[in-house]
Scaffold this motif. Structure first.
Motif, short mmCIF file in Angstrom:
data_model
loop_
_atom_site.label_atom_id
_atom_site.label_comp_id
_atom_site.label_asym_id
_atom_site.label_seq_id
_atom_site.Cartn_x
_atom_site.Cartn_y
_atom_site.Cartn_z
N ARG A 1 48.00 65.12 -35.80
CA ARG A 1 48.27 63.93 -36.60
C ARG A 1 47.25 62.83 -36.31
O ARG A 1 46.75 62.15 -37.22
CB ARG A 1 49.68 63.41 -36.33
N THR B 1 40.18 61.06 -41.65
CA THR B 1 40.24 60.34 -42.94
C THR B 1 39.35 59.11 -42.90
O THR B 1 38.62 58.83 -43.87
CB THR B 1 41.69 59.93 -43.24
N SER C 1 42.18 61.64 -48.37
CA SER C 1 43.60 61.38 -48.11
C SER C 1 44.13 62.46 -47.20
O SER C 1 43.86 63.66 -47.40
CB SER C 1 44.39 61.34 -49.42
N ASN D 1 47.41 64.33 -45.04
CA ASN D 1 48.84 64.60 -45.01
C ASN D 1 49.18 65.10 -43.62
O ASN D 1 48.97 66.27 -43.29
CB ASN D 1 49.21 65.64 -46.07
N ASP E 1 52.01 65.60 -42.15
CA ASP E 1 53.09 66.58 -42.06
C ASP E 1 52.59 68.00 -42.31
O ASP E 1 53.08 68.96 -41.72
CB ASP E 1 54.20 66.24 -43.05
N GLN E 2 51.63 68.12 -43.22
CA GLN E 2 51.09 69.45 -43.55
C GLN E 2 49.79 69.75 -42.82
O GLN E 2 49.18 70.80 -43.04
CB GLN E 2 50.87 69.55 -45.06
N SER F 1 46.88 68.57 -43.26
CA SER F 1 45.82 68.83 -44.24
C SER F 1 45.07 67.55 -44.56
O SER F 1 45.57 66.44 -44.38
CB SER F 1 46.40 69.42 -45.52
#
Length: 477
Positions: free
Chosen positions: A66, A73, A105, A107, A109-110, A112
């Motif tokens: 995370r 990013t 962008s 993510n 949680d994924q 990605s």
């Protein structure tokens, strides 16, 4: 709630303004769409993995990923990466162009990261996206190799694809937004105009005084907006029924008496007083009253033209006693006589307030059940107030959406100043709903018109009648 319904009705009545704004909004949207440069997109997807290790738990690995996604990013749009991308590209690129063309962008949680590249050429967008996939992976690996912290792996999971259709502009979306914006602007214009409107638009606005009732509302009938010379009066069922209601209100209202003079006036010219006076006279005659309709508007006479009768001699000649004539047109309709204005006079107040006018009205009271005076407007002249002072009763005609409320108050004060007896008001030209129009249309089909009615009912009704005696009005037979 009533205020909300009033605004809704105003928007519905002003639908053409809203429609024009919607069309303009659509045109502007399509113009902006045509002028915009098409933009194409190519995307590349990354997946961040934390290698398994005995020294860290799954939660620690997830937290590491995370954190890396947030860092990657920010790194994607950094000057450091843009400089590396310019150096690695074979095409002449500038860092400012890349900053505007590339966005990222993440993510968490994924695990990605998605990078989007925009360009005016689809092949350029694809080439730049491929360069991003290669250069960014190399930059991340170099940074991870120099770090003492646990490392992560950045994998490309979605290769860049050639975009066939532009993502911007979107013609259909822009068109819908333009129409919606036009509708909102059009409705706002109508509502703001209504809020700024100071004209009378409801019966409640005319309830200025408890003793001054609204005698009748008179619907709008487009057929009598611009009556032609000699057009048959009384053919409008809408106005005929309204005049019957007005006749009933006057008959059962205060101050009613036989052999009386009724002045019909209005605050401003164009409020519909002449039409109201004409149809009221017809309704009174229809009810069996012996009626004299006097055109007391010597400044702007129109009644004779509308009825198709000679305008001269008339009231002006009778009062000035230029010749011993009888200017009354007898039996224009059964039990209805008409006295036109005669010669147009600029300053008619002295003539209307003369002893000759008082004698004429006194004689008319004796000869007729009702004398209806079609006067001038109250503003800005004094003629109407003078005529109303000589009358037994007076009514004020107002027009929906035209007569200012302030003018109504000024007109009433002018009548009070001469101690005229004002028995009520009428609201003229009120728009009808479709249901009401259909009801009137059904009534029109069932209405029976008496044979010989109107100016065609006999030569005497359209012919100027002369008498040898000096009686200005004519004795009742």
């Amino acid at each position: 709630m009533s205020e909300l319904m009033g605004y809704l009705k105003a928007v519905l009545n002003g639908w053409w303004k809203v429609l024009i704004c919607a069309v303009l909004g659509a045109a502007l949207a399509m113009g902006a769409t045509a002028a915009a440069t098409p933009q194409y997109e190519s995307k590349v997807g990354f997946f961040v993995v934390a290698p398994s290790s005995q020294n860290q738990s799954a939660l620690e690995a997830d937290a590491l990923v995370r954190g890396r996604i947030d860092a990657y990013t920010a790194l994607m749009t950094s000057r450091q990466f843009m400089t590396q991308l310019v150096s690695a590209s074979d095409e002449p690129l500038q860092e400012e162009q890349l900053v505007q063309a590339i966005s990222a962008s993440g993510n968490a949680d994924q695990h990605s990261l998605t990078v989007t590249v925009r360009a005016s050429d689809p092949h350029q967008a694809l080439a730049l996206a491929r360069s991003v996939a290669t250069s960014f992976g190399k930059l991340v690996n170099d940074l991870e190799a120099d770090s003492d912290k646990p490392q992560t792996v950045l994998n490309v999971v979605s290769e860049p694809q050639l975009g066939q259709d532009p993502v911007s502009p979107r013609p259909l979306l822009n068109l819908l937004l333009g129409i919606l914006a036009g509708l909102v602007v059009g409705a706002a214009i109508v509502i703001l105009k209504r809020q700024a409107d100071e004209t009378v638009r409801s019966a409640q606005q005319l309830e200025l005084e408890p003793a001054l009732p609204l005698l009748a509302t008179i619907p709008l009938d487009g057929a009598v907006r611009r009556p032609q010379s000699g057009s048959d009066p009384g053919t409008s069922l809408v106005l005929t029924e309204s005049a019957r209601r007005l006749r009933t209100s006057l008959h059962f209202g205060p101050g009613y008496s036989n052999h009386s003079v009724l002045a019909v006036t209005s605050p401003r010219r164009g409020d519909g007083k002449t039409t109201t006076a004409l149809y009221l006279a017809l309704a009174l005659a229809e009810a069996g009253e012996r009626v004299l309709l006097v055109e007391a508007d010597l400044r702007n006479p129109t009644l004779a033209h509308r009825l198709g009768i000679p305008a001269e001699p008339g009231l002006a000649e009778t009062l000035s006693q230029a010749a011993p004539v009888d200017a009354v047109h007898r039996n224009f309709r059964p039990r209805l006589d008409v006295l036109p204005a005669g010669t147009q006079i600029g300053n008619s107040a002295p003539l209307l307030g003369s002893p000759a006018m008082a004698r004429l009205l006194e004689q008319a009271r004796a000869d007729y059940d009702v004398v209806v005076l079609d006067t001038t407007s109250l503003l800005p002249f004094a003629d109407a107030a003078v005529a109303a002072a000589l009358s037994d009763r007076a009514i004020m005609v107002t027009r929906y959406g035209r007569t200012p409320l302030g003018d109504i108050a000024i007109g009433l004060n002018a009548l009070k100043a001469v101690q005229a007896t004002v028995v009520g008001t009428t609201l003229n030209a009120v728009p009808l709903s479709r249901v009401e129009l259909r009801a009137y249309a059904a009534g029109q089909r069932s209405e029976l018109v008496a044979p010989g009615a109107g100016p065609q009912g006999g030569e005497a009704s359209a012919k100027h009648v002369l008498k040898e005696d000096a009686d200005p009005v004519g004795r009742r037979s």
